[in-house]
Design an enzyme around this catalytic site. Structure first.
Site, mmCIF file in Angstrom:
data_model
loop_
_atom_site.group_PDB
_atom_site.id
_atom_site.type_symbol
_atom_site.label_atom_id
_atom_site.label_comp_id
_atom_site.label_asym_id
_atom_site.label_seq_id
_atom_site.Cartn_x
_atom_site.Cartn_y
_atom_site.Cartn_z
ATOM 1 N N LYS A 279 117.156 22.819 20.724
ATOM 2 C CA LYS A 279 117.460 23.638 19.548
ATOM 3 C C LYS A 279 118.580 24.640 19.859
ATOM 4 C CE LYS A 279 114.266 21.939 16.726
ATOM 5 N NZ LYS A 279 113.024 22.451 16.190
ATOM 6 N N ARG A 314 107.327 17.560 21.471
ATOM 7 C CA ARG A 314 108.363 16.658 20.954
ATOM 8 C C ARG A 314 109.642 16.910 21.750
ATOM 9 N NH1 ARG A 314 112.245 16.483 16.719
ATOM 10 N NH2 ARG A 314 112.257 14.499 15.591
#
Length: 334
Positions: A279, A314
């Site tokens: 991210k 994830r």
């Protein structure tokens, strides 16, 4: 006002006799932090928890097809041209199958397939195009002999149903069934586990000045409400997974606050998924401009999730996560 209880999760081998095993162990807690809007509380002994909360936190949680003794690694497989990290790399069935096989060989326990980018600013994808991107790839994975659970990352019921028909076994809805209420019926009828993720706003606009009164409690309340909606629709609670939605309508400060308080989400009574891989805020803090250079930061945050008892991580960089998780388990084996 509602009082929430965040367990202070520990992993040391020297466990007090009055400690409570989180989901049956090996992590444990003997103190909790009461959280209340507008009020600051000190820590309290776990023995003073309401019995219902104690039962929820101590009950074992498992999902079909996933490891029972450790957190599962969910490998990301985007069959999109525009995903932030790997857009355009795996749009052909051949490339997708090869990448999935590689991730499984490296240690992925489940493959998560997405046909609509949810990166900030991403454009909407019509459901027929999303089906055309995902269902043939899922069928190809099964035809290639891939047996691990396959998750379809979509907010559209028609896409989810097509994916299940092609061989998917899990649902991952970034809108927590807000975008398409028919998703609840798909989950009920199929009995597939479903992940309900928190997101503030649509992917196209979600990063335009997101605001919360209290990000941790606001996200918790939203997920609690969506869990109840799913249960009311006939979805079994043991098949519901919750995801606080790191990076989906959140600032860097919001993301860090949620990660620090992940253990609170266990009180929802569902398995917890953490998705932080590559991210943008990892790059901002760690000084990695390119998404593919953020594996170390991703693993660091994933380990924080393991320390707080998350059930699924994830990830894009499977081998790096598998290796770190194996060392973490070895270090804290009791």
């Amino acid at each position: 006002m509602t009082i929430y209880y965040r367990p202070i999760v520990q992993m040391d081998a020297k466990m007090p006799t009055d400690a409570v095993l989180l989901h049956g162990g090996p992590l444990w807690f003997d103190r909790v932090e009461p959280l209340e809007r507008g009020v600051r509380h000190g820590l309290m002994p776990a023995s003073e928890l309401p019995s219902a909360s104690l039962d929820v936190l101590s009950a074992p949680r498992t999902l079909p097809g996933l490891p029972k003794d450790r957190a599962a690694i969910m490998g990301v497989l985007n069959v999109t041209p525009d995903s932030f990290s790997d857009g355009g790399k795996f749009t052909s069935s051949k490339a997708a199958v090869e990448h999935a096989q590689a991730m499984i060989a490296q240690g992925a326990n489940v493959i998560d397939i997405g046909g609509e980018s949810t990166r900030p600013g991403a454009a909407f994808v019509p459901e027929d195009k999303e089906v055309a991107r995902t269902a043939p790839v899922i069928a190809a994975l099964r035809a290639a002999g891939i047996e691990v659970p396959i998750s379809i990352d979509t907010r559209k019921a028609a896409v989810a149903q097509a994916a299940l028909s092609a061989g998917a076994t899990m649902l991952n809805d970034v809108s927590a069934m807000h975008y398409d209420s028919a998703m609840a019926e798909v989950a009920r009828r199929s009995r597939a586990p479903i992940c309900l993720m928190h997101a503030q706003g649509d992917p196209k606009t979600m990063q335009e000045n997101p605001q919360y009164d209290n990000v941790v409690l606001d996200v918790f309340d939203h997920l609690a409400e969506r869990v109840e909606v799913a249960i009311a629709a006939g979805v079994a609670k043991e098949r519901i997974i919750v995801d606080p939605g790191i990076g989906f309508g959140k600032t860097q400060a919001h993301n860090l606050a949620l990660i620090r308080n992940l253990s609170l989400f266990h009180t929802l009574g569902c398995s917890v998924l953490l998705g932080v891989s590559r991210k943008r805020f990892i790059g901002n803090i760690g000084g990695a401009e390119r998404a593919e250079d953020r594996a170390s930061g991703s693993v660091s945050l994933a380990l924080s999730g393991l320390m707080q008892g998350v059930h699924i991580v994830r990830a894009h960089d499977i081998d790096e996560h598998r290796q770190a998780f194996a060392l973490w388990r070895a270090l804290h084996a009791q």
